[in-house]
Design a protein around this motif. Structure first.
Motif, short mmCIF file in Angstrom:
data_model
loop_
_atom_site.label_atom_id
_atom_site.label_comp_id
_atom_site.label_asym_id
_atom_site.label_seq_id
_atom_site.Cartn_x
_atom_site.Cartn_y
_atom_site.Cartn_z
N ALA A 1 0.86 -1.18 0.00
CA ALA A 1 0.00 0.00 0.00
C ALA A 1 0.90 1.23 0.00
CB ALA A 1 -0.91 0.01 1.22
N THR A 2 0.53 2.20 -0.82
CA THR A 2 1.25 3.47 -0.86
C THR A 2 0.25 4.57 -0.54
OG1 THR A 2 2.73 2.63 -2.57
CG2 THR A 2 2.63 5.02 -2.29
N MET A 3 0.63 5.42 0.41
CA MET A 3 -0.25 6.50 0.84
C MET A 3 0.42 7.84 0.52
SD MET A 3 -2.21 6.96 4.51
CE MET A 3 -1.00 5.92 5.28
N SER A 4 -0.32 8.68 -0.19
CA SER A 4 0.13 10.05 -0.48
C SER A 4 -0.65 10.98 0.44
CB SER A 4 -0.17 10.37 -1.94
OG SER A 4 0.03 11.74 -2.20
N VAL A 5 0.07 11.86 1.15
CA VAL A 5 -0.56 12.69 2.18
C VAL A 5 -0.30 14.16 1.90
CG1 VAL A 5 -0.65 13.20 4.65
CG2 VAL A 5 -0.19 10.86 3.88
N GLU A 6 -1.36 14.95 1.88
CA GLU A 6 -1.27 16.40 1.82
C GLU A 6 -2.01 16.95 3.04
OE1 GLU A 6 -2.48 18.34 -1.84
OE2 GLU A 6 -2.29 16.42 -2.87
N CYS A 7 -1.46 17.97 3.66
CA CYS A 7 -2.19 18.63 4.73
C CYS A 7 -1.93 20.12 4.69
CB CYS A 7 -1.92 18.04 6.10
SG CYS A 7 -0.26 17.56 6.47
N ASP A 8 -3.00 20.85 4.95
CA ASP A 8 -2.96 22.31 4.95
C ASP A 8 -2.76 22.77 6.39
OD1 ASP A 8 -3.24 25.00 4.46
OD2 ASP A 8 -5.37 24.90 3.93
N LEU A 9 -1.57 23.29 6.66
CA LEU A 9 -1.18 23.69 8.02
C LEU A 9 -0.91 25.18 8.09
CD1 LEU A 9 1.44 20.87 8.60
CD2 LEU A 9 -0.82 20.98 9.61
N PRO A 10 -0.98 25.75 9.27
CA PRO A 10 -0.60 27.15 9.44
C PRO A 10 0.87 27.35 9.08
CG PRO A 10 -1.68 26.32 11.41
CD PRO A 10 -1.44 25.15 10.51
N GLU A 11 1.21 28.54 8.67
CA GLU A 11 2.60 28.89 8.35
C GLU A 11 3.51 28.53 9.51
OE1 GLU A 11 5.47 30.09 5.81
OE2 GLU A 11 3.35 30.24 5.33
N GLY A 12 4.61 27.88 9.22
CA GLY A 12 5.60 27.54 10.24
C GLY A 12 5.38 26.20 10.92
N ALA A 13 4.22 25.55 10.70
CA ALA A 13 3.99 24.23 11.30
C ALA A 13 4.85 23.20 10.58
CB ALA A 13 2.51 23.86 11.21
N ALA A 14 5.40 22.28 11.33
CA ALA A 14 6.31 21.28 10.79
C ALA A 14 5.53 20.11 10.18
CB ALA A 14 7.25 20.79 11.89
N ARG A 15 5.21 20.24 8.89
CA ARG A 15 4.39 19.23 8.20
C ARG A 15 5.03 17.85 8.25
NH1 ARG A 15 3.62 19.11 1.84
NH2 ARG A 15 5.84 18.97 2.14
N ASN A 16 6.31 17.73 7.91
CA ASN A 16 6.94 16.42 7.87
C ASN A 16 6.97 15.76 9.24
OD1 ASN A 16 7.30 16.72 5.15
ND2 ASN A 16 9.45 17.27 5.28
N ALA A 17 7.18 16.54 10.29
CA ALA A 17 7.19 16.00 11.65
C ALA A 17 5.79 15.51 12.05
CB ALA A 17 7.69 17.04 12.64
N LEU A 18 4.77 16.26 11.65
CA LEU A 18 3.39 15.88 11.94
C LEU A 18 3.06 14.56 11.25
CD1 LEU A 18 0.66 17.07 13.21
CD2 LEU A 18 0.12 17.65 10.85
N ILE A 19 3.40 14.45 9.98
CA ILE A 19 3.13 13.23 9.22
C ILE A 19 3.92 12.05 9.79
CG2 ILE A 19 3.42 12.13 6.95
CD1 ILE A 19 2.69 14.90 5.72
#
Length: 132
Positions: free
Chosen positions: A89-107
């Motif tokens: 299984a391959t999962m592609s993830v997009e998330c809309d975060l506030p400026e400065g939020a650490a997207r990669n760390a959240l994922i």
């Protein structure tokens, strides 16, 4: 946690439920009596992987005080063999975060705690018994 399924009268589909939530399970129209009335097993597996991950993103965002404005997750399930098995299984993830939020760390944190993905990676045993 327990879910239940029963056939839907007049069809060869099943209605599944957990608490007050329901969904229909069926095969594609014309396949083994299927009428395309609901999701097939592979689709449900992919939805479980992606749905669990969406929830985990929310858990992590809430714990960090981050407002997650939007999520888009796409799960591609690879199937092969006879009998047919999910092989990857391959999962592609997009998330809309506030400026400065650490997207990669959240994922990454959501991936670390994801119940369904981690259970599959660990090789979840499945036992089938005959009901009394």
């Amino acid at each position: 946690m327990t879910v239940e399924l029963r056939n839907i009268a007049g069809t060869e589909a099943a209605l599944g439920w957990a608490g007050a939530h329901t969904l229909v399970v069926d095969r594609a129209e014309g396949k083994a009596g299927g009428q395309g009335l609901g999701f097939n097993g592979g689709q449900l597996l992919a939805l479980a992987i992606g749905g669990c991950f969406c929830n985990d993103l929310r858990y992590v965002a809430h714990a960090r005080g981050i407002t997650l404005r939007g999520i888009a997750v796409k799960v591609t399930l690879e199937l092969a063999g006879e009998p047919l098995l999910a092989t990857a299984a391959t999962m592609s993830v997009e998330c809309d975060l506030p400026e400065g939020a650490a997207r990669n760390a959240l994922i990454a944190e959501a991936e670390r705690i994801s119940t369904v993905s981690n259970s599959l990676r660990a090789g979840l045993p499945v036992r089938i018994v005959t009901a009394p």
